[in-house]
Design an enzyme around this catalytic site. Structure first.
Site, short mmCIF file in Angstrom:
data_model
loop_
_atom_site.label_atom_id
_atom_site.label_comp_id
_atom_site.label_asym_id
_atom_site.label_seq_id
_atom_site.Cartn_x
_atom_site.Cartn_y
_atom_site.Cartn_z
N GLU A 153 -69.06 -35.05 8.59
CA GLU A 153 -67.75 -34.55 9.01
C GLU A 153 -67.90 -33.65 10.23
OE1 GLU A 153 -64.89 -35.28 9.80
OE2 GLU A 153 -64.09 -35.51 7.77
N ASP B 7 -61.16 -39.23 7.63
CA ASP B 7 -59.72 -39.04 7.85
C ASP B 7 -59.05 -40.36 8.25
OD1 ASP B 7 -60.77 -39.35 10.36
OD2 ASP B 7 -60.00 -37.46 11.17
N HIS C 131 -68.56 -78.05 30.87
CA HIS C 131 -69.34 -77.15 31.73
C HIS C 131 -68.98 -77.44 33.18
CE1 HIS C 131 -72.34 -80.15 33.15
NE2 HIS C 131 -72.24 -80.67 31.93
#
Length: 522
Positions: free
Chosen positions: A242, A321, A486
């Protein structure tokens, strides 16, 4: 200091007896660990190993396999979009691998999300889709089919997070709180990361808010550098405690050799005694042993970390959070009660390696689902060139037996059922699990599957007979007049009625024809 002072106070007569007792105890511990390791290698899975070492799992989450040898319950739950019905996905056998065929059958003709990841431990700390928090709104579940992978010789599915996706349990049982010791590991991928906060797995707040330093104790994996220095470009295994992603007690790295871990499958490990010590380890989940990148004191960058103040929720895919901007991959992870021993960590790593994450599918050279192949160009200029990814773009370049391992791996693809139409195909990268070929603004790229309808359509190609009479041409699912082509060594979807340079009619039939052959990567 106190340990040295105590040792000086031991009398000369007492010291030999203590040393003898310590030697005997050490011998017993070594013998028990040796016996446990031998048994673990033969029969034990990660939570059996940690339990035998005295640090039982209090959480065991996986979408790929059992984490106890005796476990035979559900791994996760999926919900399909067509009718919102749900079903649990279990195992092929006790202690075995996920029954991916059950998911494929249930989700056929529609799409599914993973709505719950079950805890295999007796604590039943199941993870459900995370609600809003202080830094992010309501999350969604991951698309159930975004990360097909081989494990134990079986096709299973990992969990691929693409931002605003997360899982959580705020009412857990047995998870460390208020400075109690714990350990945790997860298997993730070094090829699917970003620098956003926060791809975490571990201990978090119980209210989806940042409640202060030391209130989290979670593994973090990504390229976000919170404290300087960060050596190399990452991604790094860090501790989200944290208000900081920590690589050491000082925050930033104290290990110049730790420049990141880019393996397709990564073992990430954190353990923390909750008082004055934490350690970080990483490793290649496909081979080899663990590397300790930090082992030492708790952070000194601010108060609140020594002791820790964990709250005991479990989070996966976001920060505490609900900071949910990160991407990442998750295959399995556990959390323990108590600080695991290094011997137990090493035994778990050996077991993870034995799984064979990302191993061969067992089928090669064809366009059937699950087959590994390489696609060779047929234009006269380029018959030794193969479709590969390079710096995220699809290109063609020469590949031969003398090419590097990277070149061979970049030119190897796994055929999957079409993400938008099961009668067509999609191409998953062999060395970037969960990344597929898709077109964007008509240019073909390698990108991680995000579960969106647009991605599914862009990554689906329908095989038809080769336009020049050789091999196969691949029609774009959502632009049915355009084919995989390609042009000047880059790859596009193109048709001769278009106005772009790559829509040129010159050698169009040759440039859109490909020969499927044996994969360059084993």
């Amino acid at each position: 200091m106190s340990q040295r002072r105590d040792s000086k106070n031991v009398s000369a007569n007492t010291r030999p007896r203590i040393l003898l007792l310590l030697s005997a105890a050490a011998a017993l511990v070594l013998a028990s660990l040796t016996t446990a390791s031998t048994a673990s290698a033969a029969t034990s899975l990660p939570c059996d190993i940690y339990g035998a070492a005295g640090t039982p799992c209090v959480a065991a989450h996986s979408t790929t396999r059992a984490l106890y040898a005796a476990y035979n319950g559900p791994l996760y739950q999926v919900q399909r979009a067509s009718d919102s019905a749900r079903t649990n996905i279990g195992l092929l056998a006790a202690g075995g691998y996920a029954n991916a065929a059950a998911q494929d059958s249930f989700c056929a003709g529609t799409t599914c999300l993973i709505t719950e990841i079950y805890d295999q431990s007796p604590r039943h700390n199941d993870l459900t889709i995370e609600g809003p928090g202080g830094a992010g709104g309501q999350d969604t579940g991951v698309p159930a089919d975004a990360l097909p992978v081989t494990a134990g010789g079986h096709q299973v599915y990992g969990a691929s997070f693409s931002g605003r996706m997360g899982y959580r349990d705020n009412t857990t049982s047995g998870v460390a709180v208020n400075g109690q010791p714990e350990g945790m590991y997860m298997i993730t991928s070094g090829t699917h990361v970003n620098d956003r906060c926060c791809f975490d797995y571990g201990n978090a707040e119980t209210n989806n808010l940042d409640t202060g330093n030391g209130h989290m104790d979670a593994l973090n994996f990504g390229t976000e550098c919170w404290f300087q220095p960060c050596n190399g470009t990452g991604p790094w295994v860090q501790a989200d405690l944290e208000n900081g992603l920590f690589q050491s007690s000082a925050g930033g790295s104290q290990n110049t050799a730790n420049t990141g871990t880019k393996f397709p499958f990564v073992t990430a490990l954190l353990k923390n005694n909750g008082q004055n010590f934490f350690a970080l380890k990483d490793g290649n989940a496909q081979s080899g042993s663990l590397r300790t990148t930090y082992s030492g004191p708790e952070p000194t960058t601010g108060s609140g970390y020594a002791p820790m103040h964990q709250e005991g929720a479990i989070v996966l895919g976001t920060g505490g959070d609900n900071s949910n901007g990160s991407i990442g991959s998750f295959f399995e992870g556990v959390m323990t009660a108590g600080l695991p021993t290094d011997a137990a960590d090493n035994a778990v790593q050996a077991n993870v390696v034995s799984v064979g994450y990302g191993g061969p599918t067992g089928t090669t050279g064809s366009l059937t689902a699950g087959s590994e192949l390489s696609l060779r160009a047929t234009t006269a200029c380029c018959t030794g060139d193969y479709l590969r990814h390079q710096n995220d773009s699809a290109v063609i370049s020469p590949v031969s037996s003398g090419s590097s391992t990277v070149d061979k791996s970049d030119a190897t693809w796994i055929v999957r059922k079409g993400l938008a139409d099961a009668s067509c195909v999609s191409f998953e990268s062999r060395n970037y699990p969960g990344d597929f070929l898709r077109h964007f603004n008509f240019k073909v790229q390698r990108q991680p599957m995000d579960g969106s309808a647009a991605f599914r359509a862009d990554a689906t190609f329908c095989p038809v007979a080769g336009k020049n009479g050789q091999g196969t041409s691949f029609r774009s699912y959502n632009y049915p007049t355009k084919y995989l082509r390609h042009y000047n060594f880059s790859v596009y979807i193109a048709d001769t009625s278009g106005t772009n340079a790559w829509d040129s009619a010159t050698s169009y039939n040759d440039d859109t024809s490909w020969v499927a052959g044996q994969p360059w990567a084993p």
